[in-house]
Design an enzyme around this catalytic site. Structure first.
Site, PDB file in Angstrom:
ATOM      1  N   CYS A  32       0.722  -1.112   0.141  1.00  0.00           N
ATOM      2  CA  CYS A  32       0.103   0.093   0.159  1.00  0.00           C
ATOM      3  C   CYS A  32       0.882   1.397   0.142  1.00  0.00           C
ATOM      4  O   CYS A  32       0.541   2.347  -0.405  1.00  0.00           O
ATOM      5  CB  CYS A  32      -0.923   0.022   1.253  1.00  0.00           C
ATOM      6  N   HIS A 336      -1.516   1.257   7.435  1.00  0.00           N
ATOM      7  CA  HIS A 336      -2.034   1.305   6.012  1.00  0.00           C
ATOM      8  C   HIS A 336      -1.859   2.685   5.455  1.00  0.00           C
ATOM      9  O   HIS A 336      -1.828   3.694   5.962  1.00  0.00           O
ATOM     10  CB  HIS A 336      -3.572   0.819   5.830  1.00  0.00           C
TER      11      HIS A 336
END
Length: 394
Positions: A32, A336
């Site tokens: 990510c 994330h």
């Protein structure tokens, strides 16, 4: 992204930009950090169009003799696909990036998901830091990517120059070759498209408090890393960045004019702002008492329009926000990354494979938390501003 893609198409309706492709990127376990940065260049927005244009030009040279003679991404990619083959070039991060953008732009569907497998494989091959499945830092990746692209472009330019010199011997003159440099002269550093778009110049000024002599030293930068405080703003962070620091006691400055250590005042200024101003908020700080890094969830307001009036020596520079990389999570070792990107006056939210439209007002929800302990862990981490002053790209 089938349902999400159709939802995005319905949300945009007749306003879906003609010829545009909004694609998510597949996550290979922990990529990510990579996807959130790549999404900034995968769109045909104001900011990303030059990104794609410059990559194709860097690979295959200008069309028509000048660098900006074809300022349309679609025309360049059409030339790229019809006249050149990516397989003809030696694989590197630049060719893999161009290949990824070409895949997206050539899709028949307007929305979907692409797997940046080739790029990620090359990235891990190039740098062992990104080979593990541990949480990686998007800012470290961005720095590595930009510097790697610079290295590739410089090597290709040197190779092209060597080939040209080999095929075209210098003319003989009475005093030596025509293109020989004078003794003591030096070559100007190569200015790549990365430099033209991202590079700015800082001036480090030190004033001796005894003789008042000012010593100035210039240094280039591709991004600015700013210390942050609770309930602050980008403007106040920039002011702190350029604040005056007194050098005394063990930190005295050696003044060449006084020929001795003296108390001095030091200040950092932005001498030449870049076309694209990248601001990295230092949200991860080492806490000695804890013996580890901690994430600072501080609320830092970043405006949609930014003026660099307090740090630039010359005229005021105005910038417009076009992208934000957001860190989601409470700590530095896990979490994330997602990104917000402005494309054709619409704000899009990218979370790996998922892409959706958001209101401009939603950007402020990523400023940070006004209180240390909060359920909101989505905080702006890297900000991308584009200059509204055209001469910054010179």
């Amino acid at each position: 992204m089938g349902a999400a893609g159709s939802k995005l198409e319905k949300a945009l309706g007749d306003q879906f930009p003609e010829g545009e492709r909004y694609f998510g990127l597949e996550n290979f376990g922990n990529t990510c950090y990579c996807n959130s940065v790549l999404q900034l260049g995968c769109l045909g927005s104001l900011a990303s169009s030059w990104f794609v244009v410059e990559i194709v030009l860097a690979l295959f040279g200008p069309i028509g003799g000048t660098l900006f003679c074809v300022p349309f991404r679609e025309q360049l990619l059409e030339y790229y696909s019809s006249s050149k083959n990516i397989g003809d070039a030696e694989e590197n991060l630049l060719t893999c990036l161009a290949d990824l953008f070409t895949q997206i732009s050539s899709q028949k569907k307007k929305t979907g998901v692409i797997a940046p497998k080739r790029f990620v494989q090359r990235l891990k091959k190039q740098n062992e830091l990104f080979r593990s499945y541990m949480h990686q830092d998007a800012h470290e990746f961005l720095n590595f990517l930009l510097n790697e692209l610079v290295d590739i472009l410089e090597k290709e330019a040197q190779a092209a120059k060597s080939d040209q010199e080999t095929s075209s011997p210098p003319e003989k003159m009475a005093n030596g070759p025509k293109n020989a440099q004078a003794n003591g002269s030096h070559k100007d550093p190569l200015v790549t498209w990365v430099h033209r778009n991202f590079q700015g110049i800082l001036t480090n000024e030190t004033r001796c408090l005894r003789c008042e002599t000012v010593t100035a030293r210039d240094e280039t930068f591709l991004d600015l890393s700013l210390d942050i405080e609770q309930n602050s703003s980008i403007t106040s962070c920039l002011k702190n960045f350029s604040s005056t620091e007194t050098l005394n006691a063990e930190d005295k400055f050696f003044c060449d004019k006084c020929c001795s250590l003296q108390e001095a005042q030091k200040r950092m200024k932005i001498k030449k702002p870049p076309h694209v101003l990248v601001i990295h908020l230092k949200r991860f700080k080492y806490i000695e008492q804890l013996g580890r890094y901690k994430k600072l969830s501080y609320r830092v307001v970043f405006p949609l329009e930014l003026k660099l009036s307090n740090t630039v020596e010359d005229a005021e520079s105005e910038y417009s926000l076009f992208a934000v990389v957001v860190h989601v999570g409470s700590g530095p070792n896990h979490g994330h990354y997602v990104s917000l990107v402005k494309s054709h006056n619409h704000w899009l939210f990218f979370d790996d494979e998922n892409v959706e439209m958001i209101d401009e007002s939603a950007v402020q929800t990523f400023f940070g938390s006004a209180q240390e302990y909060s359920s909101n862990t989505d905080h702006g981490y890297i900000l991308f501003y584009e200059s509204l002053t055209t001469n910054n790209k010179s």
